[in-house]
Enzyme design. Structure first.
Site, PDB file in Angstrom:
ATOM      1  N   ASP A 244       0.839  -1.203   0.000  1.00 54.93           N
ATOM      2  CA  ASP A 244       0.000   0.000   0.000  1.00 54.93           C
ATOM      3  C   ASP A 244       0.870   1.247   0.000  1.00 54.93           C
ATOM      4  OD1 ASP A 244      -2.586   1.430   2.151  1.00 54.93           O
ATOM      5  OD2 ASP A 244      -2.372   1.398  -0.041  1.00 54.93           O
TER       6      ASP A 244
ATOM      7  N   LYS B 179       3.016   3.261  -5.656  1.00 56.24           N
ATOM      8  CA  LYS B 179       2.489   2.242  -6.584  1.00 56.24           C
ATOM      9  C   LYS B 179       3.549   1.801  -7.582  1.00 56.24           C
ATOM     10  CE  LYS B 179      -0.776   3.284  -4.025  1.00 56.24           C
ATOM     11  NZ  LYS B 179      -0.793   2.538  -2.725  1.00 56.24           N
TER      12      LYS B 179
ATOM     13  N   ASP C 208      -3.148  -3.044  -2.580  1.00 58.06           N
ATOM     14  CA  ASP C 208      -4.215  -2.037  -2.657  1.00 58.06           C
ATOM     15  C   ASP C 208      -4.039  -1.210  -3.931  1.00 58.06           C
ATOM     16  OD1 ASP C 208      -5.257   0.877  -0.743  1.00 58.06           O
ATOM     17  OD2 ASP C 208      -6.455  -0.579  -1.849  1.00 58.06           O
ATOM     18  N   ASN C 209      -5.119  -0.586  -4.394  1.00 61.83           N
ATOM     19  CA  ASN C 209      -5.072   0.439  -5.445  1.00 61.83           C
ATOM     20  C   ASN C 209      -4.584  -0.036  -6.803  1.00 61.83           C
ATOM     21  OD1 ASN C 209      -3.648   2.023  -2.749  1.00 61.83           O
ATOM     22  ND2 ASN C 209      -5.681   2.646  -3.465  1.00 61.83           N
TER      23      ASN C 209
ATOM     24  N   GLU D 109     -11.347   4.278  -1.540  1.00 62.05           N
ATOM     25  CA  GLU D 109     -11.807   4.638  -0.193  1.00 62.05           C
ATOM     26  C   GLU D 109     -12.624   5.927  -0.177  1.00 62.05           C
ATOM     27  OE1 GLU D 109      -8.645   3.812  -0.954  1.00 62.05           O
ATOM     28  OE2 GLU D 109      -7.225   5.318  -0.323  1.00 62.05           O
TER      29      GLU D 109
HETATM   30  O1  LIG Z   1      -0.140   6.863  -2.874  1.00 58.44           O
HETATM   31  C1  LIG Z   1      -0.790   6.145  -2.133  1.00 58.44           C
HETATM   32  N1  LIG Z   1      -0.226   5.471  -1.127  1.00 58.44           N
HETATM   33  C2  LIG Z   1       1.234   5.612  -0.892  1.00 58.44           C
HETATM   34  C3  LIG Z   1       1.557   6.899  -0.106  1.00 58.44           C
HETATM   35  C4  LIG Z   1       3.040   7.145   0.064  1.00 58.44           C
HETATM   36  C5  LIG Z   1       3.788   5.926   0.573  1.00 58.44           C
HETATM   37  C6  LIG Z   1       5.134   6.331   1.146  1.00 58.44           C
HETATM   38  N2  LIG Z   1       5.864   5.105   1.487  1.00 58.44           N
HETATM   39  C7  LIG Z   1       5.638   4.328   2.558  1.00 58.44           C
HETATM   40  C8  LIG Z   1       6.553   3.289   2.485  1.00 58.44           C
HETATM   41  N3  LIG Z   1       7.324   3.456   1.393  1.00 58.44           N
HETATM   42  C9  LIG Z   1       6.903   4.580   0.777  1.00 58.44           C
HETATM   43  C10 LIG Z   1      -2.287   6.068  -2.295  1.00 58.44           C
HETATM   44  C11 LIG Z   1      -2.928   7.040  -3.086  1.00 58.44           C
HETATM   45  C12 LIG Z   1      -4.315   7.026  -3.243  1.00 58.44           C
HETATM   46  C13 LIG Z   1      -4.980   8.055  -4.080  1.00 58.44           C
HETATM   47  C14 LIG Z   1      -6.052   7.709  -4.911  1.00 58.44           C
HETATM   48  C15 LIG Z   1      -6.692   8.676  -5.689  1.00 58.44           C
HETATM   49  C16 LIG Z   1      -6.245   9.997  -5.644  1.00 58.44           C
HETATM   50  F1  LIG Z   1      -6.865  10.945  -6.377  1.00 58.44           F
HETATM   51  C17 LIG Z   1      -5.175  10.350  -4.822  1.00 58.44           C
HETATM   52  C18 LIG Z   1      -4.553   9.386  -4.047  1.00 58.44           C
HETATM   53  C19 LIG Z   1      -5.091   6.028  -2.617  1.00 58.44           C
HETATM   54  C20 LIG Z   1      -4.452   5.061  -1.831  1.00 58.44           C
HETATM   55  O2  LIG Z   1      -5.183   4.074  -1.216  1.00 58.44           O
HETATM   56  C21 LIG Z   1      -3.063   5.057  -1.682  1.00 58.44           C
HETATM   57  O3  LIG Z   1      -2.506   4.049  -0.928  1.00 58.44           O
HETATM   58 MG   LIG Z   2      -3.947   2.495  -0.594  1.00 59.17          MG
END
Ligand SMILES: O=C(NCCCCCn1ccnc1)c1cc(-c2ccc(F)cc2)cc(O)c1O
Ligand SMILES: [Mg+2]
Length: 215
Positions: free
Chosen positions: A142, A145, A170-171, A200
């Site tokens: 998660d 991506k 996820d996603n 979500e």
């Molecule tokens: O980017 C996401 N998650 C990673 C965040 C940073 C991780 C940092 N990290 C942690 C460990 N190693 C690196 C994410 C984005 C969205 C989303 C969907 C639509 C939209 F318009 C905007 C955003 C929905 C999610 O469910 C997500 O999980």
């Molecule tokens: Mg997610």
């Protein structure tokens, strides 16, 4: 100084959730995200219909979560783990990690959780030596991506997956992880299944990909 969204989410947990009650913490975050501010937690639709059921059916002793954010899915997973099971969760952003630690503590699941701050590319190769991990029974992807595929290959190379290990991503529709899907659905080493759902707290399409490592 201005508060951040994760800080406002944490304030809602302190205000609305009962200390030591993981379900009330999950509920407080979902209410905050439905009524006040959208945040990128896996959410209640994907969380209850897909994440919780995969965790329960896998009954994992050792779990890795890539991408802690505010600890919402960390709390969901930890509250379903058998006694003595361990969840290692990796977060890159220190401010989010600080909020997640407090959400996890408030939920009363801290003794099942090891929150590691840093990059997955750096920490995955250290899992065995640093945390005494043999293999992961379940991995919840998660985080960034564009790192799903890289980190899956890294886990394979580090011998962190065994026959039957489950990857849950996820996603895979929104924002999407096309290179990961292409690889995992065409690899003879995995049996994959797509679970259609919604992003979500929205009506947008999304879903999770469950893949079992065949060894
Ligand atoms: O980017 C996401 N998650 C990673 C965040 C940073 C991780 C940092 N990290 C942690 C460990 N190693 C690196 C994410 C984005 C969205 C989303 C969907 C639509 C939209 F318009 C905007 C955003 C929905 C999610 O469910 C997500 O999980
Ligand atoms: Mg997610």
């Amino acid at each position: 100084t201005q508060s951040t969204r994760p800080q406002r989410l944490l304030a809602a947990v302190h205000k609305k959730a009962t200390r030591g009650n993981p379900r009330s913490v999950v509920k407080a975050i979902d209410e905050f995200c439905n009524q006040n501010e959208w945040a990128m937690n896996v959410g209640n639709e994907k969380g209850s219909e897909i994440l919780d059921s995969v965790v329960s059916e896998t009954n994992p002793g050792c779990v890795l979560e890539l991408g802690t954010y505010c600890g919402y899915s960390t709390v969901r997973i930890a509250s379903l783990l058998p006694p003595h099971a361990q969840l290692i969760t990796l977060e890159f952003n220190p401010d989010n990690a600080a909020v997640a630690r407090q959400v996890i503590a408030w939920a009363g699941v801290a003794e099942k959780v090891r929150l590691v701050e840093g990059e997955s590319g750096e920490w995955i190769p250290k899992m065995k030596e640093q945390f005494g991990v043999k293999t992961f029974d379940l991995v919840f992807l998660d985080h960034w991506k564009n790192r799903y595929l890289l980190d899956t290959k890294l886990m394979e190379e580090c011998g962190l997956l065994k026959k039957g290990s489950v990857l849950l991503a996820d996603n895979v529709v929104c924002p999407g992880a096309p290179d990961y899907l292409e690889y995992i659905r065409n690899s003879p080493q995995y049996k994959s299944q797509f679970f259609k759902s919604h992003l979500e707290y929205t009506k947008a399409e999304d879903g999770l990909e469950k893949s079992v490592f065949l060894g």
